[in-house]
Design an enzyme around this catalytic site. Structure first.
Site, mmCIF file in Angstrom:
data_model
loop_
_atom_site.group_PDB
_atom_site.id
_atom_site.type_symbol
_atom_site.label_atom_id
_atom_site.label_comp_id
_atom_site.label_asym_id
_atom_site.label_seq_id
_atom_site.Cartn_x
_atom_site.Cartn_y
_atom_site.Cartn_z
ATOM 1 N N ARG A 1 7.755 53.868 123.103
ATOM 2 C CA ARG A 1 7.324 54.855 122.107
ATOM 3 C C ARG A 1 7.860 56.227 122.508
ATOM 4 O O ARG A 1 8.548 56.373 123.523
ATOM 5 C CB ARG A 1 5.798 54.877 121.995
ATOM 6 N N TYR B 1 1.139 66.548 137.825
ATOM 7 C CA TYR B 1 2.291 66.354 136.923
ATOM 8 C C TYR B 1 3.452 67.266 137.330
ATOM 9 O O TYR B 1 4.602 66.819 137.469
ATOM 10 C CB TYR B 1 1.851 66.648 135.494
ATOM 11 N N THR C 1 5.188 64.090 120.652
ATOM 12 C CA THR C 1 4.936 62.672 120.965
ATOM 13 C C THR C 1 3.447 62.543 121.278
ATOM 14 O O THR C 1 2.727 63.542 121.304
ATOM 15 C CB THR C 1 5.726 62.246 122.218
HETATM 16 N N1 LIG Z 1 6.258 65.281 125.139
HETATM 17 C C1 LIG Z 1 6.571 66.334 125.855
HETATM 18 O O1 LIG Z 1 6.359 67.477 125.422
HETATM 19 C C2 LIG Z 1 7.231 66.192 127.206
HETATM 20 C C3 LIG Z 1 7.642 67.357 127.855
HETATM 21 C C4 LIG Z 1 8.267 67.262 129.089
HETATM 22 C C5 LIG Z 1 8.510 66.024 129.637
HETATM 23 N N2 LIG Z 1 8.106 64.896 129.005
HETATM 24 C C6 LIG Z 1 8.409 63.623 129.660
HETATM 25 O O2 LIG Z 1 9.100 62.781 128.770
HETATM 26 C C7 LIG Z 1 8.876 61.415 129.117
HETATM 27 C C8 LIG Z 1 8.483 60.659 127.856
HETATM 28 O O3 LIG Z 1 7.241 61.155 127.395
HETATM 29 P P1 LIG Z 1 6.777 61.152 125.873
HETATM 30 O O4 LIG Z 1 6.531 62.549 125.492
HETATM 31 O O5 LIG Z 1 7.700 60.325 125.053
HETATM 32 O O6 LIG Z 1 5.337 60.472 126.011
HETATM 33 P P2 LIG Z 1 4.786 59.006 125.679
HETATM 34 O O7 LIG Z 1 3.451 58.956 126.323
HETATM 35 O O8 LIG Z 1 4.904 58.719 124.238
HETATM 36 O O9 LIG Z 1 5.816 58.035 126.440
HETATM 37 C C9 LIG Z 1 5.710 57.718 127.796
HETATM 38 C C10 LIG Z 1 6.008 56.240 127.925
HETATM 39 O O10 LIG Z 1 5.967 55.903 129.330
HETATM 40 C C11 LIG Z 1 5.284 54.664 129.431
HETATM 41 N N3 LIG Z 1 4.708 54.462 130.766
HETATM 42 C C12 LIG Z 1 3.633 55.065 131.296
HETATM 43 N N4 LIG Z 1 3.385 54.578 132.510
HETATM 44 C C13 LIG Z 1 4.335 53.651 132.759
HETATM 45 C C14 LIG Z 1 4.620 52.794 133.844
HETATM 46 N N5 LIG Z 1 3.853 52.780 134.953
HETATM 47 N N6 LIG Z 1 5.704 51.980 133.779
HETATM 48 C C15 LIG Z 1 6.468 51.972 132.658
HETATM 49 N N7 LIG Z 1 6.248 52.738 131.595
HETATM 50 C C16 LIG Z 1 5.186 53.577 131.648
HETATM 51 C C17 LIG Z 1 4.194 54.741 128.367
HETATM 52 O O11 LIG Z 1 3.649 53.465 128.075
HETATM 53 C C18 LIG Z 1 4.953 55.379 127.222
HETATM 54 O O12 LIG Z 1 5.576 54.417 126.392
HETATM 55 C C19 LIG Z 1 7.818 61.442 130.207
HETATM 56 O O13 LIG Z 1 8.428 61.311 131.465
HETATM 57 C C20 LIG Z 1 7.208 62.820 130.078
HETATM 58 O O14 LIG Z 1 6.633 63.275 131.278
HETATM 59 C C21 LIG Z 1 7.459 64.949 127.794
#
Ligand SMILES: NC(=O)c1ccc[n+]([C@@H]2O[C@H](COP(=O)([O-])OP(=O)(O)OC[C@H]3O[C@@H](n4cnc5c(N)ncnc54)[C@H](O)[C@@H]3O)[C@@H](O)[C@H]2O)c1
Length: 259
Positions: A16, A152, A187
């Site tokens: 996702r 984090y 997201t």
């Molecule tokens: N959304 C934001 O604003 C933002 C900003 C900076 C960084 N990020 C980073 O982007 C990446 C994606 O995040 P997102 O925003 O799409 O959130 P999200 O929560 O939709 O996606 C994260 C995904 O990682 C998976 N996940 C969690 N633990 C896991 C594990 N142990 N093994 C395998 N998969 C696992 C979840 O099931 C999920 O599908 C992450 O690393 C997050 O830290 C997001």
């Protein structure tokens, strides 16, 4: 569209959010993609939607054995792996005083140790082929501090350091390693209260672009880093944050929003 023609990619946390957007875009650009995640229903559904060019594997990135199994599955299904996007991650909002050792370790284990295992295990495979691109998903919180995000931010700063070391150790052997630093992306993680777009954008009033980002905008940056178009980037840190990291406005002074 064939910017990733003949390339095989693993996208962790691909069920996702921006991982799913990345898997979709990579397939649209000609790659074959192994989507890895702990969310089995979402992952299987996405793989089915993408057809023969995608597979899903249940994979907890903090589990070393599961990494070996995931790599084996990718090679078995599609052949050698060219691209790894270390995208899986979890967020936890708690002050340092409220954070237990176990909670801190859980976030580090998934976000940082998970990334390390991918860099190490899939990296070894790529080094054997003297070819590959690894995209590590850090955050704006890997470049600044943020209240309530001690574990984090520590994990995301760690990814940044890990990326630089990997870039140095792997670059001269044909494997490029770069990090991306998203901030404010719509997201489940970036919009935990599922706010409507107009409401959400208000939270970014003091960011130069004054809006939340789309998962696809992050995916396009990963596409660039995964493709040969970025052939001279190694150890780069790219922020995809609407300008969040550029500085802090002096409110009410020339050049600030509303003036
Ligand atoms: N959304 C934001 O604003 C933002 C900003 C900076 C960084 N990020 C980073 O982007 C990446 C994606 O995040 P997102 O925003 O799409 O959130 P999200 O929560 O939709 O996606 C994260 C995904 O990682 C998976 N996940 C969690 N633990 C896991 C594990 N142990 N093994 C395998 N998969 C696992 C979840 O099931 C999920 O599908 C992450 O690393 C997050 O830290 C997001």
């Amino acid at each position: 569209m064939s910017r990733l023609k003949n390339k095989v990619a693993i996208v962790t946390g691909g069920a996702r959010g921006m991982g799913a957007a990345t898997a979709r875009l990579f397939v649209a650009e000609g790659a074959r993609v192994l989507i890895s995640d702990v969310l089995e229903d979402d992952g299987a559904k996405l793989a089915a939607e993408l057809g023969d060019a995608a597979r899903f594997v249940r994979h907890d990135v903090s589990d070393e054995n599961a990494w070996h199994a995931t790599l084996a599955q990718a090679v078995d299904a599609f052949g050698g792996v060219d691209v790894l996007v270390n995208n899986a991650g979890v967020l936890m909002f708690k002050t340092l005083a409220e954070t237990s050792k176990a909670e801190f370790e859980r976030v580090i284990d998934i976000n940082l140790v998970g990334c390390f295992l991918g860099v190490k295990i899939v990296g070894q495979h790529m080094l054997g082929r003297r070819h590959g691109s690894i995209v590590n998903v850090s955050s704006v919180d890997g470049m600044k501090g943020a209240n309530g995000l001690g574990a984090y931010a520590a994990s995301k700063w760690g990814i940044r350091g890990l990326t630089r070391v990997a870039a140095m150790e792997y670059g001269h052997k044909g494997v490029r390693v770069n990090s991306i630093h998203p901030g404010g992306i719509d997201t489940a993680m970036g919009n935990p209260y599922a706010e409507a777009r107009a409401e959400l954008n208000k939270r970014y009033a003091m960011v130069p672009l004054q809006r939340v980002g789309e998962p696809e905008e992050v995916a396009r940056t990963s596409l660039f880093l995964a493709s040969d178009e970025s052939s001279y980037l190694c150890g780069a840190e790219i922020a995809i944050d609407g300008g969040m990291l550029t500085g802090q406005y002096y409110v009410g002074f020339p050049g600030a929003p509303g003036i």
